[in-house]
Motif scaffolding. Structure first.
Motif, PDB file in Angstrom:
ATOM      1  N   ASP A  95       0.850  -1.188   0.000  1.00 57.18           N
ATOM      2  CA  ASP A  95       0.000   0.000   0.000  1.00 57.18           C
ATOM      3  C   ASP A  95       0.889   1.241   0.000  1.00 57.18           C
ATOM      4  N   ALA A  96       0.272   2.413   0.104  1.00 56.94           N
ATOM      5  CA  ALA A  96       1.018   3.664   0.013  1.00 56.94           C
ATOM      6  C   ALA A  96       2.053   3.790   1.135  1.00 56.94           C
ATOM      7  N   SER A  97       1.718   3.307   2.329  1.00 56.04           N
ATOM      8  CA  SER A  97       2.665   3.420   3.439  1.00 56.04           C
ATOM      9  C   SER A  97       3.895   2.554   3.210  1.00 56.04           C
ATOM     10  N   LEU A  98       3.704   1.358   2.664  1.00 55.76           N
ATOM     11  CA  LEU A  98       4.847   0.501   2.365  1.00 55.76           C
ATOM     12  C   LEU A  98       5.675   1.101   1.230  1.00 55.76           C
ATOM     13  N   ALA A  99       4.987   1.653   0.227  1.00 55.88           N
ATOM     14  CA  ALA A  99       5.684   2.253  -0.909  1.00 55.88           C
ATOM     15  C   ALA A  99       6.548   3.441  -0.495  1.00 55.88           C
ATOM     16  N   SER A 100       6.188   4.099   0.602  1.00 58.37           N
ATOM     17  CA  SER A 100       6.912   5.299   1.033  1.00 58.37           C
ATOM     18  C   SER A 100       8.190   4.983   1.805  1.00 58.37           C
ATOM     19  N   LEU A 101       8.375   3.725   2.205  1.00 59.12           N
ATOM     20  CA  LEU A 101       9.555   3.371   2.986  1.00 59.12           C
ATOM     21  C   LEU A 101      10.821   3.425   2.135  1.00 59.12           C
ATOM     22  N   SER A 102      11.864   3.997   2.695  1.00 58.05           N
ATOM     23  CA  SER A 102      13.172   3.913   2.048  1.00 58.05           C
ATOM     24  C   SER A 102      13.674   2.481   2.154  1.00 58.05           C
ATOM     25  N   ALA A 103      14.692   2.153   1.383  1.00 59.45           N
ATOM     26  CA  ALA A 103      15.254   0.807   1.447  1.00 59.45           C
ATOM     27  C   ALA A 103      15.757   0.501   2.860  1.00 59.45           C
ATOM     28  N   HIS A 104      16.393   1.493   3.494  1.00 56.94           N
ATOM     29  CA  HIS A 104      16.906   1.291   4.854  1.00 56.94           C
ATOM     30  C   HIS A 104      15.768   0.987   5.819  1.00 56.94           C
ATOM     31  N   ASP A 105      14.707   1.789   5.772  1.00 59.59           N
ATOM     32  CA  ASP A 105      13.587   1.586   6.693  1.00 59.59           C
ATOM     33  C   ASP A 105      12.869   0.274   6.419  1.00 59.59           C
ATOM     34  N   PHE A 106      12.776  -0.093   5.138  1.00 58.74           N
ATOM     35  CA  PHE A 106      12.141  -1.365   4.793  1.00 58.74           C
ATOM     36  C   PHE A 106      12.953  -2.523   5.365  1.00 58.74           C
ATOM     37  N   ILE A 122      19.749 -10.913  -3.465  1.00 52.24           N
ATOM     38  CA  ILE A 122      19.036 -10.017  -4.367  1.00 52.24           C
ATOM     39  C   ILE A 122      19.321 -10.394  -5.805  1.00 52.24           C
ATOM     40  N   GLY A 123      18.286 -10.417  -6.637  1.00 53.72           N
ATOM     41  CA  GLY A 123      18.474 -10.626  -8.061  1.00 53.72           C
ATOM     42  C   GLY A 123      19.399  -9.569  -8.632  1.00 53.72           C
ATOM     43  N   TYR A 124      20.156  -9.942  -9.656  1.00 54.81           N
ATOM     44  CA  TYR A 124      21.235  -9.068 -10.143  1.00 54.81           C
ATOM     45  C   TYR A 124      20.749  -7.685 -10.574  1.00 54.81           C
ATOM     46  N   ASP A 125      19.457  -7.557 -10.965  1.00 54.11           N
ATOM     47  CA  ASP A 125      18.956  -6.268 -11.427  1.00 54.11           C
ATOM     48  C   ASP A 125      17.790  -5.761 -10.573  1.00 54.11           C
ATOM     49  N   ASN A 126      17.601  -6.337  -9.383  1.00 55.75           N
ATOM     50  CA  ASN A 126      16.451  -5.970  -8.559  1.00 55.75           C
ATOM     51  C   ASN A 126      16.754  -4.738  -7.717  1.00 55.75           C
ATOM     52  N   ARG A 127      15.752  -3.864  -7.570  1.00 53.41           N
ATOM     53  CA  ARG A 127      15.853  -2.678  -6.723  1.00 53.41           C
ATOM     54  C   ARG A 127      14.579  -2.595  -5.888  1.00 53.41           C
ATOM     55  N   PHE A 128      14.704  -2.087  -4.668  1.00 51.62           N
ATOM     56  CA  PHE A 128      13.524  -1.911  -3.834  1.00 51.62           C
ATOM     57  C   PHE A 128      13.687  -0.649  -3.003  1.00 51.62           C
ATOM     58  N   GLY A 129      12.624  -0.269  -2.278  1.00 51.37           N
ATOM     59  CA  GLY A 129      12.629   0.962  -1.513  1.00 51.37           C
ATOM     60  C   GLY A 129      11.960   2.091  -2.284  1.00 51.37           C
ATOM     61  N   HIS A 130      11.645   3.186  -1.598  1.00 45.72           N
ATOM     62  CA  HIS A 130      10.917   4.312  -2.190  1.00 45.72           C
ATOM     63  C   HIS A 130      11.607   4.801  -3.463  1.00 45.72           C
ATOM     64  N   ASN A 131      10.837   4.793  -4.561  1.00 42.75           N
ATOM     65  CA  ASN A 131      11.322   5.234  -5.876  1.00 42.75           C
ATOM     66  C   ASN A 131      12.503   4.405  -6.392  1.00 42.75           C
ATOM     67  N   SER A 133      15.415   4.211  -5.521  1.00 41.02           N
ATOM     68  CA  SER A 133      16.483   5.176  -5.760  1.00 41.02           C
ATOM     69  C   SER A 133      17.844   4.725  -5.249  1.00 41.02           C
ATOM     70  N   GLU A 134      17.868   3.680  -4.417  1.00 40.07           N
ATOM     71  CA  GLU A 134      19.131   3.256  -3.834  1.00 40.07           C
ATOM     72  C   GLU A 134      19.718   2.074  -4.595  1.00 40.07           C
ATOM     73  N   THR A 135      21.006   1.879  -4.448  1.00 40.01           N
ATOM     74  CA  THR A 135      21.733   0.873  -5.215  1.00 40.01           C
ATOM     75  C   THR A 135      22.070  -0.338  -4.351  1.00 40.01           C
ATOM     76  N   PHE A 136      22.619  -1.350  -4.999  1.00 43.73           N
ATOM     77  CA  PHE A 136      23.039  -2.550  -4.280  1.00 43.73           C
ATOM     78  C   PHE A 136      24.059  -2.205  -3.200  1.00 43.73           C
ATOM     79  N   GLU A 137      24.941  -1.276  -3.488  1.00 42.65           N
ATOM     80  CA  GLU A 137      25.952  -0.875  -2.504  1.00 42.65           C
ATOM     81  C   GLU A 137      25.288  -0.286  -1.256  1.00 42.65           C
ATOM     82  N   HIS A 138      24.193   0.452  -1.457  1.00 46.96           N
ATOM     83  CA  HIS A 138      23.449   0.966  -0.306  1.00 46.96           C
ATOM     84  C   HIS A 138      22.878  -0.193   0.522  1.00 46.96           C
ATOM     85  N   TYR A 139      22.318  -1.201  -0.156  1.00 46.48           N
ATOM     86  CA  TYR A 139      21.747  -2.337   0.561  1.00 46.48           C
ATOM     87  C   TYR A 139      22.813  -3.032   1.408  1.00 46.48           C
ATOM     88  N   VAL A 140      24.003  -3.190   0.842  1.00 51.31           N
ATOM     89  CA  VAL A 140      25.097  -3.829   1.581  1.00 51.31           C
ATOM     90  C   VAL A 140      25.450  -3.010   2.813  1.00 51.31           C
TER      91      VAL A 140
END
Length: 323
Positions: A95-106, A122-131, A133-140
């Motif tokens: 929903d909208a509240s989940l969509a608004s979470l940044s990758a860190h908060d998620f 993570i799949g080689y081309d998968n991205r998650f979090g609001h928009n 906008s963050e990269t695999f390096e951020h997830y790490v």
């Protein structure tokens, strides 16, 4: 496989998980490759294996007018996931509240606190979090802060061929059923309810079950005539058939219709749910000069479909005999 519907903010008593996340539309061969990596890592780590997915396409929430053309319904997706040997499927309400979470908060609120994820593949081309906008390096980086090991899976490129849900959709839109089925790893199948139709096929000796186009949640392949296998949702037996997708040009139709002629079947099907597996495209849809010409073509189509299935089954039997 355990299927657990997750509500944001609720607490769950879960073992440590090795997980991956995505929409997994169609659960194709690329998805299965990724999931097998999760299962293997979970086995080595002594943890449970998990797939994290959503109850609707994220773009349906982000874009109010978005109409997804899905390869699988949620129920079918979960059925396909259950065949992969994964321990858990977590279904998040998107929903909208989940969509608004940044990758860190998620990662902090959902992956760590709710799902007890210790390793995220993570799949080689998968991205998650609001928009996204963050990269695999951020997830790490976030994972190191939160105690989650983040691993990037390799791309699955058999014969240097990319497999993705969008690629498969494009093949279906082009009517290239065999290619789409090869990338899926199974025959593409839609589900819809049988409704009353125009009765024109019955008058020509080819009674058809008309499917509810608006009620079908999945992508329809290109217009044309197809060899299909069909079964009622509550039954186990598959029957041969041929299906026409199109606008019924011989009858000056203006809207899309789906009509399937079941071979060697009699009975009332109205109101029942039908599963249709696409095997091969036989021909394009054409306008015929008369009903007699159309009826003759339908006879030829049926003969061609039966020959196709007879030859396919003979090939399968020969392969089995040689093994």
């Amino acid at each position: 496989m355990n299927t657990i519907y997750i509500k944001r903010g609720e607490e769950y008593e879960l073992a440590e998980q090795v997980a991956t996340i995505g929409f997994f539309d169609g659960v194709h061969r690329g998805h299965k490759f990724l999931i097998s990596r999760v299962i293997d890592e979970a086995g080595r780590s002594g943890m449970a294996s998990a797939v994290i997915t959503f109850d609707r396409h994220p773009r349906q929430v982000i874009q109010a007018d978005y109409q997804p053309q899905l390869l699988s319904t949620l129920d079918e997706k979960l059925l396909l996931l259950s065949k992969t040997r994964i321990d858990n499927s977590f279904v998040l309400h998107f929903d909208a509240s989940l969509a608004s979470l940044s990758a860190h908060d998620f990662m902090q609120e959902v992956l760590c606190k709710q799902l007890n994820v210790k390793k995220l593949i993570i799949g080689y081309d998968n991205r998650f979090g609001h928009n996204r906008s963050e990269t695999f390096e951020h997830y790490v980086q976030y994972g190191k802060e939160l105690g989650v090991e983040v691993i990037r899976a390799n791309a699955f490129l058999p014969d240097d061929e990319k497999i993705s849900s969008s690629v498969i959709r494009n093949y279906l839109r082009e009517g290239k059923i065999e290619v789409a089925n090869r990338l899926l790893g199974y025959d593409y199948t839609i589900e819809s309810r049988i409704i009353s139709g125009y009765q024109n096929g019955r008058k020509m000796g080819f009674p058809t079950a008309n499917l509810d186009v608006k009620g079908c949640q999945q992508l329809l392949p290109a217009s044309g005539v197809y060899a299909v296998m069909v079964r009622l949702k509550d039954s186990v037996g598959w029957k041969r058939g041929m299906m026409n997708i199109g606008h019924r040009p011989t009858f000056n139709g203006t809207t899309t219709s789906i009509e399937v002629n079941l071979f060697n079947f009699t009975g009332n099907l109205y109101g029942q749910e039908l599963l249709v597996s696409f095997i091969s495209k036989i021909r394009d849809e054409h306008k015929f000069e008369s009903l007699e010409a159309l009826a003759e073509q339908l006879k030829q189509d049926k003969n061609r479909v039966n020959r196709f299935f007879d030859e396919a089954y003979n090939i399968q039997e020969n392969i089995i005999n040689k093994q």
